[in-house]
Design an enzyme around this catalytic site. Structure first.
Site, short mmCIF file in Angstrom:
data_model
loop_
_atom_site.label_atom_id
_atom_site.label_comp_id
_atom_site.label_asym_id
_atom_site.label_seq_id
_atom_site.Cartn_x
_atom_site.Cartn_y
_atom_site.Cartn_z
N THR A 1 0.82 -1.22 0.00
CA THR A 1 0.00 0.00 0.00
C THR A 1 0.86 1.27 0.00
OG1 THR A 1 -1.56 -1.24 1.32
CG2 THR A 1 -1.88 1.13 1.23
N GLY B 1 3.02 -3.10 8.61
CA GLY B 1 3.28 -3.36 10.03
C GLY B 1 4.75 -3.66 10.25
N GLU C 1 -6.56 -6.25 3.35
CA GLU C 1 -6.71 -7.48 2.54
C GLU C 1 -7.94 -7.42 1.64
OE1 GLU C 1 -4.23 -9.39 2.47
OE2 GLU C 1 -3.21 -8.75 4.30
#
Lengths: 660, 660
Positions: free
Chosen positions: B139, B178, B421
């Site tokens: 992303t 993350g 997702e």
């Protein structure tokens, strides 16, 4: 200014300034509000650190300073009118809360409403000047909604002319009061009054909890913060335990009920008057719902105009996400709801002031309906807003999860509205009680008035589930008036069903109370339908009031969307009563799509009209200026994780590597 | 044990252990899961500070240590099976997240799936031992859903045999991964591959971002934390900007596509295989929805059994709030939904493994349906769960707002599931694309199989909005099978409406893409109805599988409640298609009330059967033992505001008093 927003504004069909004036009540109000807001925006003392980047303890410290500065500035600027105070605070706090807030919103008003002149003389001045910092302690660890269940006792001792306050059990510990944990040195405590061996129910007492000067908890007082919460980070919601703690007799608020020096209890003349504060706060919360939903819509719609993503036609540039029908369907019904609630909020405020004046003249006739209406509308608007804020947040994709969007703070600080000042389901059941009373009244041949007057048509047999075919139900889905009528029929039908089911259960169970519980799903449903009808009705009436054609046109579209969306979402209710036909539901769904397309060019102007300066301060996604992504990047760089050294945790990882 | 819970357990109609075995798949699985969980519960190394009381930076440090200890312990205990790893992690993390999580869930699996043997040899061992800590960077600040829109480039330079990585714009900065902010030293970066002057689309590259040993960002790399979020506090979601950053040719993952040393691009044999990971993660998320909803129900139902409030009959002791019909109506349909999703999750897992085996044998025939089903069910279950967790939280009154309830953490850490997702609306539209394809296929005379086989009945003219009267629709509201049939008819009807509206728009707009956008509300509605049908069908089938009568009886009630509640909530859909009559809707509502009463005695046993040890660890309200209020009071005393000195802010207030 951002180019997308600039283009959107140029394409609007109306001048948002005129709509802002409608929302503010007048052009003069808009001007005065902006004057007050500019005091904050231009004052360097109001530039504080962004609370999002701080720990809870830091946030608390900053919030106390903010609160104190705010009090000082309001004095300096001469801001005293309640509306002006609200404008000032809203902009200054930017979706955050203030530890000394309850001193002004609860402690002082309760002192004024329930204290004698002597009591006001004793405590008012020092609490206005923050020498006394007060809070309001009602809820206990084991008791919320059910006031009669509160366990804290205040037992009168005529020997010393003192009340002895006690928290006899762990469930009786006062829990939740804002500002109690660290900030306050006094609390108005609600306790069961016991004198001459008899309990007289809940009364209010002024209780010193910390020593003036040192701020240390007084002997007999255990007080502290209840811990981290979902939102309200900078607020020290607290607990309070009292062990044989003595206060003078004069600390009981005695404007209505009294305890004489010998312990004789004198009961108040009229109990209903204490409803006043509750009704005021709940009607204020309807306005709060409108404001919070409007803010969330402002952020989500501006961002949707600025965000380009994916493709509608292959090969063309990425469209604004506001051009996707699914995005419009997520946001525009919420925008329409925000406008509906703005007008419901304004109506509640007017009505409260009107009825309050009547009460001043001794006329209490409208109080029961007002009480029932505020309860239901508080629940109806706050539930809807609660869900809607999250829908707005999730309509912003990934960035809605970051505090940079402002939406998580709006949500977590709004959501308690569903529970405090009357838990929403309990509120709905209070409204239902009024609806059932009104239904019975009509049934026994007496007319009812006000918002429930549609029940007067019931005994004419027009509303009988078996005879639906005779209803005059050619609903015109393009007419707000006709749709209001449809909502009225739905409410009448659901009130009747609840009433009949309740009657059947009463006969079956032989207990009114058990029957009430076993009908409560139907009762809540009836209240919701009643509140929905009120919202549609008030929106429709407001649209007709507007003179300016361009404003009327755009509000009429929103009003239609609000009404039709509700029908589409609750199609079962409208079909079951044959209020609307199956083929009309198909038309409703098509009409909704057409309205989305019609509202699209005005969407940004419609949120601009809310004129929230605090959105610009509190949300990178809701700002006007510059490139949203550059603003996001600048924001992220302030993260405290970026300021601290990376090596500590890495050293730990390294030491592990050898073992793995 | 708490007396209320003890009494509830004694009154249950079944043995929860047997139901736990059903949920785990077998008694052996239950036993093994508990063995693993006991490793954690009995190990003093797992006793860490409660993250709720820490600042974000502190939480991050603790979480890194937790992660690292966890890796070490799993090695020590020999835990390697994916299910066992999951059990271990779930209990250890107690609703929190782990900064090194993506190394194991994304970096290593991608390396294994898309890396050559040589690449695996080079990086696998050190990433398993946390010398390399990897993340997965897809992303970008300006791009999420639309992968083709990603802007990061990897340009091949044949002279040096290197790729030059660039973030050419602010919108191209990698955003969200993350563990990127502080923890990782490597990332798998998705970038547009450019070689010999041509762009070949997205490919994956292993990119070192921090120096091993010092952990300092490498030259050309700008990396950091994206700031505070709604949840995921202890996770360092990060940003990454690359400026002419060079990596060797060998760092492109080349199992499928390749770039030869001279820059020649070799395209992969089959693109579909990369779907695999996506399908796996989405089907896993269906199970996650089930788990999080089950946890929320566990907390809310246990608390509702323990909490006494208000009165049903005047003068009697305060009843458990679980005895209020409105409370049952809030919670039991969610409990039924939790069970439905547990079985849907188990089905998705089985199906994934079955089809994955087929794929291993070269049979890709079922992949398109599996892809469509996982997309829709991921959206359907996560949306429902998202709303349901909040409903559970708000059903706990005031205490639901405190982190002591555990519910705020469950919510904030679950809600991203609706967006990551695959954003849910986009997912629903992917399912709709498959439904439209299937519809067209049937329309052109070919049969479809699998979950959409009901569409085969369409050309027989049974489903024509104008001819509804001929449907065989005597629905038996007491039969799960008959209700499944009703859901099937609803889905068929909504798929047909969407297909016809789409066709009409195609003719009207002369553009398939514009038509798709202008029908997307109908398309999403069709997908939702399809997914709802699948859930009802799978639950119904599961009930029939159960041998043990007492378990079958209680699950049958939940299955009926799930199906009937959905009909009541979407009554319009069922009435419009004349699938159900008006008088049946009234019966449905009455039957729901009767089911609430029937489920009431088993409610606590039904949540006990979920057997969540982490609820006991993470939620004061969800614990078995002791007095809930004493536990709450103990918890509150740990608040950091209670540890710090009160005097600093008070001094500030004092200094102000003179001015006020």
């Amino acid at each position: 200014m951002n180019q997308d927003l600039q283009r959107e504004r140029a394409g609007a069909s109306f001048n948002p300034e005129l709509l802002t004036n409608v929302l503010d009540g007048s052009a003069e109000n808009t001007q005065r509000r902006r004057e007050i807001e500019n005091l904050i925006l231009k004052d360097p003392d109001f530039q504080h650190e962004n609370l999002n980047f701080l720990s809870r303890s830091q946030r608390y410290e900053v919030a106390v300073k903010k609160s104190a500065t705010m009090v000082e500035k309001m004095r300096k600027f001469g801001i005293a009118d309640p509306d002006e105070i609200m404008w000032f605070k809203k902009l200054h706090l930017v979706n955050f809360v203030e530890p000394v807030g309850l001193n002004y919103s609860m402690f002082i008003p309760t002192l004024l409403n329930q204290g004698t002149t002597a009591q006001q003389e004793k405590w008012l001045h020092s609490s206005q000047g923050l020498e006394i910092i007060g809070t309001y302690a009602q809820t206990e660890l084991g008791h919320g909604t059910h006031l009669r269940g509160l366990e804290t006792t205040a037992t009168y001792d005529p020997e010393t002319q003192e009340f002895i306050l006690n928290s006899p059990t762990v469930t009786s510990i006062k829990w939740w009061p804002g500002g109690l944990g660290k900030t306050s040195n006094h609390a108005i405590v609600l306790a069961q009054l016991i004198t001459q061996g008899k309990c007289y129910g809940l009364h209010a007492f002024i209780v010193p909890i910390r020593e003036l000067g040192t701020h240390k908890p007084l002997p007999g007082i255990t007080v502290g913060d209840i811990g981290p919460k979902f939102g309200y980070d900078e607020m020290d919601n607290g607990y309070l335990k009292m062990d044989n703690y003595r206060i003078p007799r004069e600390n009981m608020l005695m404007k209505y009920a009294q305890v004489k020096p010998d312990g004789t209890y004198v009961k108040p003349l009229n109990n209903k008057l204490t409803y006043g504060t509750m009704v005021f706060i709940r009607s204020f919360l309807v306005g709060e719902s409108a404001r919070c939903l409007s803010k969330a819509c402002t952020i989500a719609i501006r961002y949707s105009a600025v965000r380009h993503q994916s493709e509608i036609k292959p090969g063309e540039p990425e469209p604004q996400i506001l051009d996707y029908q699914t995005q419009q369907y997520k946001l525009f019904p919420l925008l329409a709801t925000a406008y509906a609630f703005q007008f419901v909020g304004a109506y509640m405020k007017e009505t409260y002031h009107r009825i309050n004046e009547d009460i001043g003249h001794g006329d209490l006739s409208e109080l029961p309906e007002l009480h029932a209406l505020t309860a239901g509308l508080k629940a109806f608007t706050s539930w809807t807003t609660n869900t809607a804020i999250e829908a707005c947040r999730m309509a912003c994709g990934g960035h809605g999860y970051s505090h940079c969007s402002g939406l998580p703070n709006i949500y977590v600080n709004f959501t308690p509205t569903c529970t405090f000042e009357g838990e929403n389901t309990v509120m709905m059941l209070q409204t239902a009680r009024f609806l059932m009373k009104s239904y019975d009244q009509v049934h026994s041949g007496k007319l009812v008035c006000g918002m429930v007057s549609y029940l007067n048509d019931l005994p004419s047999q027009r509303i009988q589930p078996q005879q639906v075919a005779v209803w005059p139900t050619v609903v015109d889905i393009n007419s707000p008036d006709s749709l209001t009528e449809a909502y009225k029929l739905r409410a009448a039908r659901l009130v009747e069903i609840a009433a009949k089911n309740l009657q059947a259960e009463v006969i079956h169970r032989n207990s009114k109370e058990v029957a009430w519980n076993l009908t409560s799903i139907d009762l809540v449903r009836a209240s919701e339908a009643h509140c929905h009808y009120v919202a549609v009705k008030l929106f429709t009436e407001k649209v007709l009031e507007i003179q300016e054609k361009s404003i009327q046109a755009v509000l009429r579209r929103l009003c239609l969307l609000y009404s039709l969306y509700g029908i589409s979402q609750n199609a079962g209710d409208f079909l079951q009563g044959s209020i609307i036909t199956e083929s009309q539901i198909t038309q409703v769904n098509e009409r909704i799509k057409a309205l989305l397309t019609a509202i699209r060019p005005d969407a940004v102007a419609l949120v601009d009209a809310f004129d929230f300066q605090d959105v610009t301060l509190g949300s990178v996604l809701g700002r006007y200026d510059g490139n949203v992504y550059e603003n996001l990047f600048e924001w992220a760089k302030k993260s405290p994780l970026n300021k601290t050294e990376v090596h500590e945790s890495y050293k730990y990882l390294k030491s592990l590597q050898s073992k793995l």
